[in-house]
Write a protein that holds these residues in place. Structure first.
Motif, PDB file in Angstrom:
ATOM      1  N   ALA A  87      -0.562 -62.618 -18.607  1.00 59.05           N
ATOM      2  CA  ALA A  87       0.338 -62.452 -17.475  1.00 59.05           C
ATOM      3  C   ALA A  87      -0.089 -61.266 -16.624  1.00 59.05           C
ATOM      4  O   ALA A  87      -0.787 -60.362 -17.091  1.00 59.05           O
ATOM      5  N   LEU A  88       0.335 -61.247 -15.371  1.00 58.07           N
ATOM      6  CA  LEU A  88       0.031 -60.135 -14.481  1.00 58.07           C
ATOM      7  C   LEU A  88       0.686 -58.860 -15.015  1.00 58.07           C
ATOM      8  O   LEU A  88       1.880 -58.833 -15.306  1.00 58.07           O
ATOM      9  N   ASP A  89      -0.098 -57.801 -15.127  1.00 55.13           N
ATOM     10  CA  ASP A  89       0.377 -56.525 -15.656  1.00 55.13           C
ATOM     11  C   ASP A  89       0.563 -55.558 -14.490  1.00 55.13           C
ATOM     12  O   ASP A  89      -0.340 -54.797 -14.141  1.00 55.13           O
ATOM     13  N   LEU A  90       1.748 -55.583 -13.887  1.00 55.34           N
ATOM     14  CA  LEU A  90       1.988 -54.754 -12.715  1.00 55.34           C
ATOM     15  C   LEU A  90       2.051 -53.276 -13.073  1.00 55.34           C
ATOM     16  O   LEU A  90       1.591 -52.426 -12.305  1.00 55.34           O
ATOM     17  N   ASP A  91       2.601 -52.955 -14.228  1.00 56.72           N
ATOM     18  CA  ASP A  91       2.618 -51.563 -14.662  1.00 56.72           C
ATOM     19  C   ASP A  91       1.200 -51.039 -14.850  1.00 56.72           C
ATOM     20  O   ASP A  91       0.860 -49.933 -14.420  1.00 56.72           O
ATOM     21  N   GLY A  92       0.347 -51.840 -15.472  1.00 58.11           N
ATOM     22  CA  GLY A  92      -1.048 -51.450 -15.643  1.00 58.11           C
ATOM     23  C   GLY A  92      -1.763 -51.304 -14.310  1.00 58.11           C
ATOM     24  O   GLY A  92      -2.571 -50.381 -14.123  1.00 58.11           O
ATOM     25  N   ALA A  93      -1.467 -52.197 -13.368  1.00 56.10           N
ATOM     26  CA  ALA A  93      -2.082 -52.106 -12.048  1.00 56.10           C
ATOM     27  C   ALA A  93      -1.683 -50.805 -11.358  1.00 56.10           C
ATOM     28  O   ALA A  93      -2.515 -50.148 -10.716  1.00 56.10           O
ATOM     29  N   GLN A  94      -0.439 -50.414 -11.489  1.00 57.95           N
ATOM     30  CA  GLN A  94       0.010 -49.167 -10.877  1.00 57.95           C
ATOM     31  C   GLN A  94      -0.670 -47.958 -11.507  1.00 57.95           C
ATOM     32  O   GLN A  94      -1.098 -47.039 -10.805  1.00 57.95           O
ATOM     33  N   ARG A  95      -0.782 -47.960 -12.833  1.00 61.50           N
ATOM     34  CA  ARG A  95      -1.416 -46.833 -13.503  1.00 61.50           C
ATOM     35  C   ARG A  95      -2.899 -46.735 -13.144  1.00 61.50           C
ATOM     36  O   ARG A  95      -3.439 -45.633 -12.921  1.00 61.50           O
ATOM     37  N   LEU A  96      -3.566 -47.876 -13.077  1.00 58.16           N
ATOM     38  CA  LEU A  96      -4.975 -47.872 -12.714  1.00 58.16           C
ATOM     39  C   LEU A  96      -5.151 -47.416 -11.269  1.00 58.16           C
ATOM     40  O   LEU A  96      -6.035 -46.605 -10.964  1.00 58.16           O
ATOM     41  N   ALA A  97      -4.300 -47.908 -10.373  1.00 53.38           N
ATOM     42  CA  ALA A  97      -4.389 -47.523  -8.963  1.00 53.38           C
ATOM     43  C   ALA A  97      -4.189 -46.021  -8.798  1.00 53.38           C
ATOM     44  O   ALA A  97      -4.916 -45.362  -8.037  1.00 53.38           O
ATOM     45  N   GLU A  98      -3.217 -45.472  -9.494  1.00 48.64           N
ATOM     46  CA  GLU A  98      -2.962 -44.030  -9.406  1.00 48.64           C
ATOM     47  C   GLU A  98      -4.172 -43.233  -9.874  1.00 48.64           C
ATOM     48  O   GLU A  98      -4.545 -42.218  -9.261  1.00 48.64           O
ATOM     49  N   ARG A  99      -4.817 -43.669 -10.952  1.00 49.58           N
ATOM     50  CA  ARG A  99      -6.006 -42.976 -11.452  1.00 49.58           C
ATOM     51  C   ARG A  99      -7.143 -43.043 -10.438  1.00 49.58           C
ATOM     52  O   ARG A  99      -7.818 -42.027 -10.179  1.00 49.58           O
ATOM     53  N   LEU A 100      -7.362 -44.211  -9.871  1.00 46.56           N
ATOM     54  CA  LEU A 100      -8.466 -44.373  -8.928  1.00 46.56           C
ATOM     55  C   LEU A 100      -8.289 -43.481  -7.706  1.00 46.56           C
ATOM     56  O   LEU A 100      -9.247 -42.848  -7.237  1.00 46.56           O
ATOM     57  N   VAL A 101      -7.077 -43.413  -7.193  1.00 46.75           N
ATOM     58  CA  VAL A 101      -6.826 -42.568  -6.026  1.00 46.75           C
ATOM     59  C   VAL A 101      -6.957 -41.094  -6.398  1.00 46.75           C
ATOM     60  O   VAL A 101      -7.544 -40.298  -5.659  1.00 46.75           O
ATOM     61  N   ALA A 102      -6.438 -40.715  -7.565  1.00 45.33           N
ATOM     62  CA  ALA A 102      -6.522 -39.321  -8.005  1.00 45.33           C
ATOM     63  C   ALA A 102      -7.970 -38.879  -8.184  1.00 45.33           C
ATOM     64  O   ALA A 102      -8.287 -37.688  -8.027  1.00 45.33           O
ATOM     65  N   GLU A 103      -8.862 -39.830  -8.489  1.00 48.10           N
ATOM     66  CA  GLU A 103     -10.262 -39.485  -8.739  1.00 48.10           C
ATOM     67  C   GLU A 103     -11.180 -39.800  -7.558  1.00 48.10           C
ATOM     68  O   GLU A 103     -12.394 -39.887  -7.721  1.00 48.10           O
ATOM     69  N   GLY A 104     -10.596 -39.952  -6.372  1.00 44.78           N
ATOM     70  CA  GLY A 104     -11.443 -39.957  -5.185  1.00 44.78           C
ATOM     71  C   GLY A 104     -11.487 -41.200  -4.341  1.00 44.78           C
ATOM     72  O   GLY A 104     -12.190 -41.218  -3.321  1.00 44.78           O
ATOM     73  N   CYS A 105     -10.766 -42.253  -4.696  1.00 43.36           N
ATOM     74  CA  CYS A 105     -10.796 -43.473  -3.884  1.00 43.36           C
ATOM     75  C   CYS A 105      -9.904 -43.319  -2.657  1.00 43.36           C
ATOM     76  O   CYS A 105      -8.729 -42.976  -2.777  1.00 43.36           O
ATOM     77  N   ASP A 106     -10.461 -43.583  -1.495  1.00 48.11           N
ATOM     78  CA  ASP A 106      -9.689 -43.585  -0.254  1.00 48.11           C
ATOM     79  C   ASP A 106      -8.889 -44.865  -0.100  1.00 48.11           C
ATOM     80  O   ASP A 106      -7.892 -44.893   0.624  1.00 48.11           O
ATOM     81  N   GLY A 107      -9.365 -45.924  -0.716  1.00 45.19           N
ATOM     82  CA  GLY A 107      -8.725 -47.213  -0.560  1.00 45.19           C
ATOM     83  C   GLY A 107      -8.945 -48.086  -1.768  1.00 45.19           C
ATOM     84  O   GLY A 107      -9.863 -47.864  -2.567  1.00 45.19           O
ATOM     85  N   LEU A 108      -8.105 -49.092  -1.890  1.00 45.53           N
ATOM     86  CA  LEU A 108      -8.177 -50.051  -2.981  1.00 45.53           C
ATOM     87  C   LEU A 108      -8.225 -51.454  -2.397  1.00 45.53           C
ATOM     88  O   LEU A 108      -7.442 -51.784  -1.493  1.00 45.53           O
ATOM     89  N   VAL A 109      -9.137 -52.255  -2.906  1.00 40.99           N
ATOM     90  CA  VAL A 109      -9.249 -53.642  -2.479  1.00 40.99           C
ATOM     91  C   VAL A 109      -8.729 -54.513  -3.609  1.00 40.99           C
ATOM     92  O   VAL A 109      -9.295 -54.535  -4.709  1.00 40.99           O
ATOM     93  N   LEU A 110      -7.645 -55.212  -3.351  1.00 44.94           N
ATOM     94  CA  LEU A 110      -6.987 -56.059  -4.344  1.00 44.94           C
ATOM     95  C   LEU A 110      -7.362 -57.511  -4.115  1.00 44.94           C
ATOM     96  O   LEU A 110      -7.687 -57.925  -2.998  1.00 44.94           O
ATOM     97  N   SER A 111      -7.289 -58.287  -5.174  1.00 44.76           N
ATOM     98  CA  SER A 111      -7.455 -59.743  -5.084  1.00 44.76           C
ATOM     99  C   SER A 111      -8.757 -60.149  -4.415  1.00 44.76           C
ATOM    100  O   SER A 111      -8.800 -61.098  -3.618  1.00 44.76           O
ATOM    101  N   GLY A 112      -9.817 -59.422  -4.751  1.00 48.04           N
ATOM    102  CA  GLY A 112     -11.141 -59.842  -4.321  1.00 48.04           C
ATOM    103  C   GLY A 112     -11.848 -60.576  -5.447  1.00 48.04           C
ATOM    104  O   GLY A 112     -11.209 -61.086  -6.376  1.00 48.04           O
ATOM    105  N   THR A 113     -13.175 -60.615  -5.389  1.00 42.68           N
ATOM    106  CA  THR A 113     -13.939 -61.242  -6.462  1.00 42.68           C
ATOM    107  C   THR A 113     -13.662 -60.560  -7.793  1.00 42.68           C
ATOM    108  O   THR A 113     -13.363 -61.213  -8.801  1.00 42.68           O
TER     109      THR A 113
END
Length: 307
Positions: free
Chosen positions: A32-58
């Motif tokens: 199933a879709l893990d929205l809590d996990g997606a939020q935690r991963l997104a927060e880590r990526l931004v905290a470590e330097g990502c300006d943007g996130l691309v969702l639902s790509g390849t």
């Protein structure tokens, strides 16, 4: 002599930032879709330097997520990162009407832009391809990044088509996985389109000839390192930028060129690192233990981590 990058006064800011991650879509053990996990991963990526996130790509396994899941993912990640990062979401399908519906849903859910892949399987000729992109751009209020990945879609967005589409006010960027570096330079030199490297081995090379940055799969695991490549280049230290890019080669190769989709290898590594990932959805199969071991070893060599 070192190169001095353009000043902010003369170099327009990329529309979605420079360092973007093509984020995996975390699933629970049951798939199933893990929205809590997606939020935690997104927060880590931004905290470590990502300006943007691309969702639902390849990398985000978009062919196997439902329309509702795509929308829920945008809402959840927007809630997690707020205005701290741009959110670009993939809405491209082989059906123009369906793509328009997804683009409008993404706009309502809070995305900052949409990523449009060429319609796959039907392989439209260039005039039909251009009409497809224009219809979506005319229907949606969000800025659009075109996704040129003919190895997966079977259809190239030809340079002349890109030059014409660049005249549309909402077509602002390209994610380039064409492996045609000359064509990329041609379009960069003749348009205002922001060109993002979609193949991690091209991150620095495309940036050095005027690209906007990257949309990286490998950034799921090492966002700070990949960001440091661009930072070094912008500081005028091109030798250091090259050294940092070269250091990432082993992990890039194992992630993207080891005979498995980048989604499979990335989820295997993130799982080993204790980060949100979960299984891949069929028809993909998980990576074997040997592959996961190799990815973890390459990660440790790059980062010096004991994880």
């Amino acid at each position: 002599m070192t190169y001095s990058p353009p000043s902010p006064a003369t170099a327009p800011a990329p529309p979605f930032g420079r360092a973007l991650c093509a984020m995996i879509t975390p699933f629970t053990d049951s798939g199933a879709l893990d929205l809590d996990g997606a939020q935690r991963l997104a927060e880590r990526l931004v905290a470590e330097g990502c300006d943007g996130l691309v969702l639902s790509g390849t990398t985000g396994e978009s062919p196997t997520t439902s329309d509702a899941e795509k929308t829920d993912l945008v809402r959840a990640v927007r809630e997690a990162v707020g205005t701290g990062a741009s959110i670009l979401t993939g809405v491209g399908t082989f059906d123009t009407r369906h793509t328009v519906e997804l683009a409008l849903a993404a706009e309502k859910a809070g995305a900052d832009g949409v990523l449009l892949v060429s319609p796959y399987y039907s392989r439209p000729p260039q005039d039909a391809l251009e009409a497809h992109f224009r219809q979506i751009a005319d229907s949606c209020g969000l800025p659009i990044a075109l996704y040129d990945i003919p190895g997966r879609t079977g259809t190239r967005i030809e340079p002349d088509t890109l030059l014409r589409l660049a005249g549309h006010p909402r077509v602002v960027a390209v994610k380039d996985c064409s492996y045609d570096f000359l064509a990329a330079q041609k379009v960069i030199s003749r348009t205002g389109l922001a060109y993002y490297a979609g193949c991690d081995e091209h991150n620095l090379a495309l940036y050095a000839v005027g690209g906007a940055g990257y949309i990286s799969t490998v950034a799921n695991a090492v966002p700070a390192h990949l960001r440091s490549v661009l930072d070094a280049f912008d500081a005028g230290n091109t030798a250091e930028a090259a050294r940092l890019q070269q250091r990432a080669t082993g992990l890039i190769e194992l992630t993207m060129s080891a005979g498995l989709p980048g989604t499979v290898t990335t989820k295997a590594l993130l799982t080993r690192l204790g980060l949100p990932a979960g299984p891949v959805r069929a028809p993909l199969l998980p990576a074997g233990r040997e592959t996961a071991d190799g990815l973890l070893a390459a990660y440790r060599e790059l980062t010096g981590a004991d994880a």
